[in-house]
Design a protein around this motif. Structure first.
Motif, short mmCIF file in Angstrom:
data_model
loop_
_atom_site.label_atom_id
_atom_site.label_comp_id
_atom_site.label_asym_id
_atom_site.label_seq_id
_atom_site.Cartn_x
_atom_site.Cartn_y
_atom_site.Cartn_z
N ALA A 23 -69.59 -62.05 -29.37
CA ALA A 23 -68.49 -63.05 -29.95
C ALA A 23 -67.13 -62.51 -29.22
O ALA A 23 -66.16 -63.51 -28.92
CB ALA A 23 -68.35 -62.90 -31.37
N ASN A 24 -67.18 -61.28 -29.14
CA ASN A 24 -65.56 -60.66 -28.62
C ASN A 24 -65.42 -60.77 -27.22
O ASN A 24 -64.51 -60.75 -26.57
CB ASN A 24 -65.61 -59.15 -29.32
CG ASN A 24 -65.48 -58.98 -30.53
OD1 ASN A 24 -64.79 -60.04 -31.26
ND2 ASN A 24 -65.54 -57.61 -30.98
N ARG A 25 -66.43 -61.08 -26.55
CA ARG A 25 -66.63 -61.32 -25.13
C ARG A 25 -65.95 -60.01 -24.31
O ARG A 25 -66.51 -58.86 -24.78
CB ARG A 25 -65.65 -62.57 -24.68
CG ARG A 25 -66.35 -63.77 -25.20
CD ARG A 25 -65.61 -64.96 -24.77
NE ARG A 25 -64.54 -65.13 -25.53
CZ ARG A 25 -63.35 -66.22 -25.44
NH1 ARG A 25 -63.84 -66.98 -24.45
NH2 ARG A 25 -62.31 -66.10 -26.11
N GLY A 26 -64.91 -60.18 -23.52
CA GLY A 26 -64.57 -58.88 -22.89
C GLY A 26 -65.12 -58.93 -21.53
O GLY A 26 -66.06 -59.46 -21.10
N ALA A 27 -64.37 -57.96 -20.85
CA ALA A 27 -64.74 -57.72 -19.32
C ALA A 27 -65.77 -56.76 -19.14
O ALA A 27 -66.13 -56.11 -20.10
CB ALA A 27 -63.53 -57.26 -18.55
N ALA A 28 -66.29 -56.65 -17.71
CA ALA A 28 -67.39 -55.79 -17.59
C ALA A 28 -67.02 -54.37 -17.29
O ALA A 28 -65.68 -54.17 -17.22
CB ALA A 28 -68.09 -56.54 -16.34
N GLY A 29 -67.83 -53.44 -17.60
CA GLY A 29 -67.38 -52.15 -17.35
C GLY A 29 -67.73 -51.51 -15.93
O GLY A 29 -67.73 -52.49 -15.20
N VAL A 30 -68.10 -50.32 -15.79
CA VAL A 30 -68.14 -49.92 -14.58
C VAL A 30 -69.41 -50.25 -13.63
O VAL A 30 -69.59 -50.29 -12.73
CB VAL A 30 -68.36 -48.39 -14.63
CG1 VAL A 30 -66.92 -47.62 -14.94
CG2 VAL A 30 -69.36 -47.73 -15.55
N ASP A 31 -70.26 -50.83 -14.59
CA ASP A 31 -71.61 -51.33 -13.92
C ASP A 31 -71.42 -52.73 -13.47
O ASP A 31 -72.61 -53.32 -12.97
CB ASP A 31 -72.82 -51.05 -14.78
CG ASP A 31 -72.57 -52.09 -16.19
OD1 ASP A 31 -71.59 -52.53 -16.26
OD2 ASP A 31 -73.64 -51.85 -17.01
N ARG A 32 -70.22 -53.44 -13.64
CA ARG A 32 -70.09 -54.79 -13.55
C ARG A 32 -70.94 -55.60 -14.03
O ARG A 32 -70.88 -56.85 -13.84
CB ARG A 32 -70.12 -55.17 -11.96
CG ARG A 32 -68.86 -53.95 -11.27
CD ARG A 32 -67.61 -54.27 -11.69
NE ARG A 32 -66.53 -53.23 -11.04
CZ ARG A 32 -65.34 -53.75 -11.18
NH1 ARG A 32 -64.65 -54.59 -11.99
NH2 ARG A 32 -64.43 -52.68 -10.69
N GLU A 33 -71.56 -55.46 -15.20
CA GLU A 33 -72.59 -56.08 -15.63
C GLU A 33 -71.99 -56.98 -16.81
O GLU A 33 -71.15 -56.40 -17.69
CB GLU A 33 -73.73 -55.52 -16.52
CG GLU A 33 -74.71 -56.26 -16.95
CD GLU A 33 -76.00 -55.59 -17.72
OE1 GLU A 33 -77.27 -55.99 -17.50
OE2 GLU A 33 -75.76 -54.50 -18.20
N SER A 34 -71.85 -58.44 -16.85
CA SER A 34 -71.28 -59.34 -17.74
C SER A 34 -72.15 -59.61 -18.76
O SER A 34 -73.30 -59.14 -19.07
CB SER A 34 -70.80 -60.66 -16.99
OG SER A 34 -72.27 -61.27 -16.79
#
Length: 416
Positions: A23-34
């Motif tokens: 629900a909060n969505r947000g960007a991907a981390g270091v693994d670039r996994e959405s």
């Protein structure tokens, strides 16, 4: 041979945490996994989080460093965890938050259920009417400098669950990965951008500031939204003395008051003592200062110390309006444009329009200027004829007054 896990964590908690993260969505981390990519193998992914957390073998990956521009031209470094790590952090947050909420101060407003920045602004306004002075308090690099040992001591005071302390400790020291891919070790601070960080920040400042103020200065009122703090005082003398005591207290907690940004502000107009400087301060996107008002009963004008959208916020919103490039989107209809910008504009009006909405109006009128230019670019008969374009736009607003969020709130284009 036993298959029991050393830590009892319900699978339902991991599932509930996932729903919050999604629900909060947000960007991907270091693994670039959405979020979408994580959801494609949701059952397996959630099982891995639960299994590792329950067994004590969960180790957070580095957080991705993202630079966010600040109002003073510098940058704030956010730490973006992976989707899986946000889920793990949310599991701990869901466990810890009900234990901490009852002990938090009534005037702590940031990142708490049922509390908001607008509540803090409203409370600050009412108290500025009653007391003449405030300390506009700024803590230098709070999220980068909070002490790990003191924070963990506070966590351990409120829970004996080893897995909660274990994973918080691991998150605190998880390295930051820069845009160049290098890893930066962390020995203090809690990165902004993580799910658990706001709760930990509130816990830290509860003991460093809120509880201390209640214990040592019970008569003094304040509003705190995470590390944004306003303290109300009856006199300059009281404010100056209290600021020194607050500075000493925060130093005991390994925090530093930013003397360049911290100010003692006079909260009344010149008729109440005059000559004092400064006479304004910013809090949560609002500037508090004396503004012309009118008494509803008598109709008389007077100066009242009130909040309105700050210049910094207006600049930021104006830049975002320009970046939309509405006038260049002749490939889209007015309905398409409205659907794109309405959620954002509606949020601006709800937040910045709560106090002195007239100060927000010129900003919203800029949107109409871009829509007029869109009309000129889209229809040949309107090219080079701004008055015709304004009349066209006004006719649309008359037929569909709710098409754009700002039209619905009375900021409609005028015909000529």
């Amino acid at each position: 041979m036993t298959t029991a896990k050393p830590y009892v964590i319900a699978k339902s908690e991991v599932w509930a945490a996932w729903k919050q993260v999604k629900a909060n969505r947000g960007a991907a981390g270091v693994d670039r996994e959405s979020i979408a990519a994580y959801e494609a193998k949701l059952e397996d992914n959630l099982y891995k989080v639960w299994n590792r957390m329950s067994s004590g073998s969960y180790f957070p990956p580095p957080v991705r460093q993202v630079a966010i521009p600040k109002r003073d031209g510098r940058t704030r470094m956010l730490g973006v965890p992976t989707v899986a790590d946000r889920i793990a952090q949310t599991v701990v947050k869901r466990f810890l938050e009900p234990l901490l909420e009852p002990i938090f101060h009534a005037d702590s407003y940031g990142y708490r259920p049922g509390r908001s920045a607008l509540q803090a602004v409203g409370t600050c306004q009412r108290r500025c009417w009653r007391q003449d002075w405030v300390i506009d308090l700024d803590i230098a690099a709070f999220f980068d400098t909070l002490d790990h040992a003191l924070l963990l001591k506070a966590v351990q005071y409120h829970t004996s669950e080893r897995w909660v302390v274990l994973y918080i400790e691991r998150w605190l020291v998880a390295p930051m990965q820069t845009a160049e891919g290098t890893l930066e070790a962390r020995t203090s601070g809690s990165p902004q951008g993580s799910a658990i960080s706001p709760l930990l920040a509130n816990l830290y400042l509860h003991y460093a500031f809120d509880a201390w103020m209640t214990r040592t200065h019970p008569q003094v009122q304040f509003e705190r939204y995470c590390d944004d703090i306003v303290v109300h005082c009856a006199s300059r003398y009281e404010a100056e003395a209290l600021l020194e005591q607050i500075s000493a207290r925060l130093a005991e907690c390994r925090l530093t008051v930013n003397r360049e940004k911290t100010r003692i502000v006079y909260c009344q107009d010149d008729r109440r003592g005059g000559g004092h400087r400064p006479r304004s301060f910013d809090f949560l996107g609002y500037t508090f200062r004396a503004r012309p008002c009118k008494d509803r009963r008598s109709g008389k004008s007077f100066l009242g110390f009130n909040p309105a959208i700050s210049e910094a916020a207006k600049t930021r919103l104006g830049q975002e309006i320009r970046q939309w490039g509405l006038h260049r989107r002749s490939d889209l209809s007015l309905t398409d444009l409205a659907q794109r910008i309405n959620p954002v504009v509606r949020g601006w009006i709800a937040y910045y329009g709560r106090y002195f909405p007239s100060v927000v109006r010129p900003l919203l009128e800029r949107i109409n200027v871009y829509l007029m230019r869109w009309a000129q670019r889209t229809y040949k008969r309107l090219q080079g004829h701004p008055q015709r374009a304004w009349r066209f736009l006004a006719s649309v607003a008359t037929r569909e007054p709710d098409l754009f969020a700002h039209w619905k709130h009375g900021v409609q284009p005028r015909a000529g």
